[in-house]
Design an enzyme around this catalytic site. Structure first.
Site, short mmCIF file in Angstrom:
data_model
loop_
_atom_site.label_atom_id
_atom_site.label_comp_id
_atom_site.label_asym_id
_atom_site.label_seq_id
_atom_site.Cartn_x
_atom_site.Cartn_y
_atom_site.Cartn_z
N CYS A 1 40.45 82.79 67.43
CA CYS A 1 40.28 81.38 67.06
C CYS A 1 41.41 80.53 67.66
CB CYS A 1 40.29 81.23 65.54
SG CYS A 1 39.97 79.53 65.00
N THR B 1 42.77 77.61 53.16
CA THR B 1 41.70 76.73 53.63
C THR B 1 40.31 77.19 53.19
OG1 THR B 1 41.47 77.96 55.72
CG2 THR B 1 43.02 76.11 55.68
N CYS C 1 35.69 78.29 65.82
CA CYS C 1 35.52 79.53 66.58
C CYS C 1 34.19 80.23 66.32
CB CYS C 1 36.67 80.50 66.30
SG CYS C 1 36.65 81.24 64.64
N ARG D 1 34.08 80.52 53.96
CA ARG D 1 33.04 79.97 54.82
C ARG D 1 33.46 80.12 56.29
NH1 ARG D 1 34.80 75.22 56.83
NH2 ARG D 1 36.37 74.03 55.65
N CYS E 1 37.76 83.36 60.25
CA CYS E 1 37.72 83.15 61.69
C CYS E 1 37.64 84.48 62.43
CB CYS E 1 39.00 82.43 62.17
SG CYS E 1 39.35 80.87 61.36
N CYS F 1 34.42 79.42 60.07
CA CYS F 1 35.17 78.40 60.81
C CYS F 1 34.21 77.63 61.73
CB CYS F 1 36.26 79.06 61.63
SG CYS F 1 37.17 77.93 62.72
N ASP G 1 23.26 116.42 87.08
CA ASP G 1 22.69 115.33 87.86
C ASP G 1 23.22 115.38 89.30
OD1 ASP G 1 21.31 112.48 87.71
OD2 ASP G 1 23.20 112.23 88.79
#
Length: 505
Positions: free
Chosen positions: A38, A30, A68, A63, A34, A65, A439
């Site tokens: 996702c 694709t 998501c 590129r 992601c 998604c 402390d």
């Protein structure tokens, strides 16, 4: 982690949100990448590629998604857990150093050559400093496109792009949408037409316990600089291009963040500082799983898991406040700090509340007359010595500083004992393994839980909690449920600790 294919596959198949930001999944069929959680139907394992950063996935031609939004996932916890060159570089890139000073400026701050920095980042993250900064600019641009009504040209330069053309090309390449299409896709969500005013959601890895986080910030708030108002922590920010005001409110699945900035070029740096302040890139599952192995700590972890370490937006500011708080109550420390703010802080406008000043810079405090400080002479000398060392650069506490070197230089200053050095390391430097065996609150909690109370014995026992001893301190402090630092303040009205006082008091 991205090299452990089996582990990445298990996380992806389980849609495990705990791994968001640890690595990114690219799908060769694709062309998108992601986050592990996702919600879409997962691809076949043979079609997955794993990358250590969004920038690396983008450089490989994938590129983001649209479902998501991997660019908006929490940052990798590694950059806050480590103090090596790569982690320091990532913290500086997140703070906007590359956009302001270029790669040579980044290298100079790290004390390495440009070539060494580029080689280390490429080897571990699959992308150099320019690509990593570009990925951050794209995320900043997306925030501005979707949450403001600013013209696209203003967004381009506010996000750090050199030209509108570069802005358009980058947005199209990473999100497969033009800036206008990206804004249209975001719908009619809340936006403001007031320049510099933005409403954002800051993600985190669940669980997150807000009680000690916001309780600590509200209880120690410096009048005029910080306040708790209407269920939110508010403070002024000193940023490279001008002042800012931030409002942070805990929500079940995010932190609501409202930013008012004098210059929108400070957006990425402001977000980075807010995330660091609230420790939002922590990995609570890893922290709590290890601390639960101690039978004495396990009940505390199970009672309120996901405690974070309240940190700082300005390391120099916190160091000054740490010295002001030596051997005095929280209220007295606020009073001392408030006097410094009134006398030396820079005024700011805050129509929405009671914030009046930026905390004074160490340069502004360098000319401080110690005789005007209402504190013992030895602590005056400690404070002025620290301020001088910070102003002259003999002590470096920035986000890109080396933790061991910072500890050594702090420890060499007169009057700064182990407690002060370690609390600065914990909250200003962000070292997750900083520990406070001397402390009083830690020692009382240790006694109550049946742990060794003597500092030496407690330090030896604490080796079981490494590298998360700063988080163990938060759980130990939580045994004092009555203390204000462990309680989320009331949702309405200013917190008593942050009410403004007349200047003459």
């Amino acid at each position: 982690m991205h090299t452990d294919t089996d582990r990445c596959l298990r996380a992806a198949q389980a849609k495990d949100a705990r791994f968001d930001g640890w690595f990114f999944i690219a799908v060769v069929t694709t062309g998108i990448y992601c986050r592990p959680s996702c919600p879409v139907v997962g691809p076949k394992p043979e079609n997955m590629r794993f990358y250590p950063s969004a920038a690396a996935a983008q450089q490989a031609g994938f590129r983001a998604c649209k479902r998501c939004r991997p660019d908006a996932s929490p940052g990798s916890p590694e950059w806050n857990e480590r103090a090596d060159l790569v982690a320091r570089a990532m913290r500086l890139i997140a703070d906007g150093v590359v956009d302001r000073d270029g790669v040579p400026g980044l290298a100079a701050r790290l004390g390495y050559s440009t070539r060494q920095v580029e080689r280390q980042l490429l080897a571990e993250l699959g992308a150099g400093p320019l690509a990593l900064a570009r990925a951050q600019r794209a995320q900043t641009a997306r925030l501005l496109i979707e949450t403001s009504a600013l013209p696209m040209a203003d967004i381009a330069f506010a996000a750090g792009f050199a030209s509108v053309r570069a802005f358009n090309e980058t947005v199209r390449e990473i999100f497969a949408l033009s800036p206008t299409e990206l804004r249209q896709r975001a719908g009619r969500g809340p936006r403001t037409s007031v320049p510099g005013a933005l409403t954002l959601r800051l993600p985190f890895r669940a669980p997150l316990c807000p009680d000690n986080l916001f309780g600590h910030l509200a209880a120690t708030a410096v009048p005029g600089v910080e306040e708790w108002r209407d269920g939110a922590y508010r403070r002024t920010l000193r940023l490279p291009y001008g002042p800012g005001v931030v409002t942070l409110s805990p929500r079940p699945d995010h932190i609501a963040c409202q930013l008012s900035l004098a210059d929108l070029r400070d957006l990425a740096g402001a977000i980075s500082r807010c995330r660091r302040l609230l420790d939002l890139d922590a990995d609570p599952a890893a922290v709590d799983d290890l601390l639960r192995t101690d039978l004495q700590l396990a009940p505390l972890v199970d009672k309120a898991p996901g405690r974070r370490v309240p940190r700082a937006v300005d390391a120099d500011e916190f160091a000054v406040r740490a010295v002001l708080g030596q051997q005095v109550s929280t209220a007295a420390a606020r009073t001392h700090a408030g006097r410094l703010v009134t006398a030396h802080g820079e005024p700011v406008e805050d129509p929405a509340g009671g914030l009046t000043h930026l905390f004074p810079s160490v340069q502004a405090l360098a000319g401080l007359d110690p005789e005007k400080l209402a504190m013992p002479r030895t602590r005056r000398a400690t404070l002025t010595g620290l301020i001088g060392a910070l102003a002259e650069g003999r002590v470096a506490l920035g986000v890109g500083s080396d933790w061991d070197e910072a500890r050594a230089s702090l420890g060499a200053l007169p009057g700064l004992g182990p407690w002060t050095v370690e609390v600065i390391a914990m909250r200003a430097l962000g070292d997750p393994d900083a520990f406070l065996p001397t402390d009083l609150g830690v020692r009382r909690a240790a006694t109550e839980l049946g742990l060794p109370a003597a500092p030496g014995a407690l330090t030896r026992h604490s080796t079981h909690w490494r590298p998360w001893r700063a988080y163990a301190v938060q759980y130990l402090w939580a045994t004092d449920a009555a203390h204000a630092i462990n309680r989320l303040p009331a949702a309405t009205g200013p917190h008593p600790a942050t009410k403004r006082r007349p200047a003459h008091r």
